[in-house]
Design an enzyme around this catalytic site. Structure first.
Site, short mmCIF file in Angstrom:
data_model
loop_
_atom_site.label_atom_id
_atom_site.label_comp_id
_atom_site.label_asym_id
_atom_site.label_seq_id
_atom_site.Cartn_x
_atom_site.Cartn_y
_atom_site.Cartn_z
N TYR A 15 0.81 -0.91 -0.42
CA TYR A 15 0.46 0.53 0.24
C TYR A 15 0.58 0.80 0.31
O TYR A 15 2.06 1.05 0.37
CB TYR A 15 -0.58 0.08 1.05
CG TYR A 15 -1.65 0.95 1.47
CD1 TYR A 15 -2.86 1.41 1.14
CD2 TYR A 15 -1.73 1.90 2.68
CE1 TYR A 15 -3.92 2.74 0.66
CE2 TYR A 15 -2.16 3.09 3.02
CZ TYR A 15 -3.68 3.20 1.78
OH TYR A 15 -4.14 4.22 2.00
N ASP A 74 -0.57 15.86 6.03
CA ASP A 74 -2.20 14.40 4.60
C ASP A 74 -2.83 15.93 5.07
O ASP A 74 -4.21 15.22 5.53
CB ASP A 74 -2.12 13.63 5.35
CG ASP A 74 -2.94 12.39 4.37
OD1 ASP A 74 -3.35 13.08 3.18
OD2 ASP A 74 -3.98 11.66 5.26
N ASP A 126 -4.07 4.89 -2.45
CA ASP A 126 -4.63 6.20 -2.06
C ASP A 126 -4.54 7.66 -2.87
O ASP A 126 -3.36 8.10 -2.97
CB ASP A 126 -4.05 6.57 -0.55
CG ASP A 126 -4.63 7.93 0.02
OD1 ASP A 126 -5.96 8.50 -0.66
OD2 ASP A 126 -4.12 8.27 0.94
N ASP A 136 -6.56 9.92 -2.54
CA ASP A 136 -7.53 10.57 -1.88
C ASP A 136 -8.67 11.20 -2.47
O ASP A 136 -9.23 10.59 -2.87
CB ASP A 136 -6.60 12.09 -1.94
CG ASP A 136 -5.51 12.56 -1.14
OD1 ASP A 136 -5.24 11.95 -0.14
OD2 ASP A 136 -4.38 13.16 -1.64
N HIS A 170 -7.84 3.40 -4.15
CA HIS A 170 -8.86 4.03 -3.38
C HIS A 170 -9.34 5.76 -3.66
O HIS A 170 -8.13 6.39 -3.47
CB HIS A 170 -8.99 3.57 -2.58
CG HIS A 170 -8.09 4.16 -1.52
ND1 HIS A 170 -8.13 5.58 -0.69
CD2 HIS A 170 -7.47 3.06 -0.50
CE1 HIS A 170 -6.89 5.72 0.48
NE2 HIS A 170 -6.51 4.53 0.62
N GLU A 189 -11.83 8.86 -2.61
CA GLU A 189 -12.94 9.17 -1.62
C GLU A 189 -13.75 10.23 -1.68
O GLU A 189 -13.92 10.63 -2.32
CB GLU A 189 -12.19 9.38 -0.07
CG GLU A 189 -11.15 10.83 -0.42
CD GLU A 189 -10.45 10.80 1.29
OE1 GLU A 189 -9.93 11.42 1.54
OE2 GLU A 189 -8.68 10.23 1.13
N CYS A 225 -6.92 13.92 6.91
CA CYS A 225 -6.92 12.59 7.43
C CYS A 225 -8.19 11.97 8.34
O CYS A 225 -8.26 12.72 9.09
CB CYS A 225 -5.82 12.39 8.69
SG CYS A 225 -6.07 10.72 9.34
N ARG A 244 -13.47 5.11 -1.15
CA ARG A 244 -13.61 4.69 0.32
C ARG A 244 -15.01 6.31 0.81
O ARG A 244 -14.78 7.29 -0.03
CB ARG A 244 -12.54 5.92 0.85
CG ARG A 244 -12.42 5.76 1.87
CD ARG A 244 -10.85 6.76 2.73
NE ARG A 244 -10.82 7.89 3.52
CZ ARG A 244 -9.79 8.42 3.94
NH1 ARG A 244 -8.66 7.60 3.42
NH2 ARG A 244 -10.22 9.88 4.64
N GLU A 288 -14.20 3.81 5.86
CA GLU A 288 -13.29 4.46 7.12
C GLU A 288 -13.47 5.34 8.30
O GLU A 288 -14.72 5.88 8.99
CB GLU A 288 -12.29 6.12 6.37
CG GLU A 288 -11.13 7.17 7.76
CD GLU A 288 -9.98 6.26 7.26
OE1 GLU A 288 -10.53 4.98 8.30
OE2 GLU A 288 -9.69 6.43 6.82
N ASN A 324 -9.78 -0.33 7.67
CA ASN A 324 -8.21 0.40 7.88
C ASN A 324 -7.80 0.26 9.32
O ASN A 324 -7.84 0.67 10.75
CB ASN A 324 -8.61 1.83 7.46
CG ASN A 324 -7.15 2.81 7.62
OD1 ASN A 324 -5.77 2.27 7.69
ND2 ASN A 324 -7.17 3.78 7.83
#
Length: 296
Positions: A48, A63, A90, A92, A117, A119, A127, A162, A192, A214
């Site tokens: 990942y 982040d 990821d 975002d 993924h 989101e 985050c 996500r 999440e 996660n």
């Protein structure tokens, strides 16, 4: 022999819920090519690349939607150059509109990613375990998913949606969103910041898609075991920054030792030896090849 694509390799290691002894696939975070090699040597089957990992480790930034496609793609290329293990990335919120999302998918697929993924937070994301997250609409997120699915060149490339709605809107809203994202074409769902095992069982029993948990340290989700997650129907257990946190603490202690003590003898037992490093890198094989060239 036919070479499987990265996406096909990722799908091949996902567990089938009907199988006896079902257990989720551990997916471990790597922040660079060398940690990817270490994960492979430990026997892991999937890797990942975290958005926080790129921001924190590669750029020294928080982040908070500061990184962009180029930053992530560069780390993807470096990792996939040294290992064939499938890499989940990821992305975002996809870095922009539908056109930008499509460009992101194509670029990351060309860079060797197996899965992504995306989101449903608003553009300036946070985050997933921090407060005051803002969500985009369900309709907008469905458009993000559709853009991702439409852009992939390999139909095995895995597109995961996500949702951060659990913390902001509650469990039922998060489920409704997840169902809509699957309808839009998502291959899997990442819910999440869940807080109980019952939450995972709820989503797994109500969704016809693989579920990712996660299991990040120091967040809202308890450190559930893979046996517990498997019993709840979870297909993937993600450990995004576990190694990075340990590496950072170790580095901090070494730097403090070098500042406060005459030499590094007291921390040698925490270090990988030169020979161990060489073994991971295959250094001696490179050197032997170089020697053979010099003899010609």
């Amino acid at each position: 022999m036919v070479q499987l694509s990265p996406g096909a390799r990722f799908r091949a290691v996902l567990p089938n819920q009907g199988e006896e002894g079902f257990a989720p696939l551990p997916i471990v975070g790597t922040v660079n090519a060398y940690t990817a090699l270490l994960a492979a040597r430990a026997g892991h089957r999937a890797l990942y690349l975290s958005g926080a990992g790129v921001a924190n480790a590669s750029l020294g930034l928080p982040d908070l939607a500061i990184t962009h496609l180029g930053d992530v793609a560069e780390d993807v290329r470096r990792i996939t150059y040294v290992t064939d293990l499938p890499l989940l990335v990821d992305i975002d919120t996809g870095w922009g509109s539908a056109f930008s999302i499509q460009r992101s998918i194509k670029e990351l697929e060309r860079s060797g990613a197996a899965a992504i993924h995306i989101e449903d937070q608003a553009g300036t994301k946070r985050c997933g375990h921090r407060p005051n997250k803002q969500l985009t609409t369900c309709e907008d997120m469905c458009d993000r998913v559709k853009a991702s699915v439409d852009a992939r060149q390999d139909q095995d490339f895995f597109v995961m949606a996500r949702t951060d709605a659990y913390a902001q809107e509650g469990r039922e809203s998060a489920l409704s969103r997840a169902k809509a994202y699957i309808e839009a074409g998502a291959d899997g769902i990442f819910v999440e910041a869940l807080t109980t095992l019952d939450d995972y069982a709820f989503f797994a029993s109500n969704l016809q898609a693989p579920i990712l948990a996660n299991i990040t340290e120091f967040g809202k989700t308890p450190l559930l075991t893979r046996d517990e997650l498997g019993q709840a129907g979870v297909s993937m257990a993600l450990y995004p920054l576990s190694a990075f946190r340990a590496m950072s603490r170790a580095a901090e202690q070494v730097y403090e030792t070098l500042m406060n003590e005459p030499c590094q003898k007291t921390v040698l037992d925490r270090m990988q030896t030169r020979e161990e490093l060489y073994e991971v890198l295959g250094y001696h094989q490179y050197e032997a090849h170089l020697d053979s060239l010099n003899k010609k």
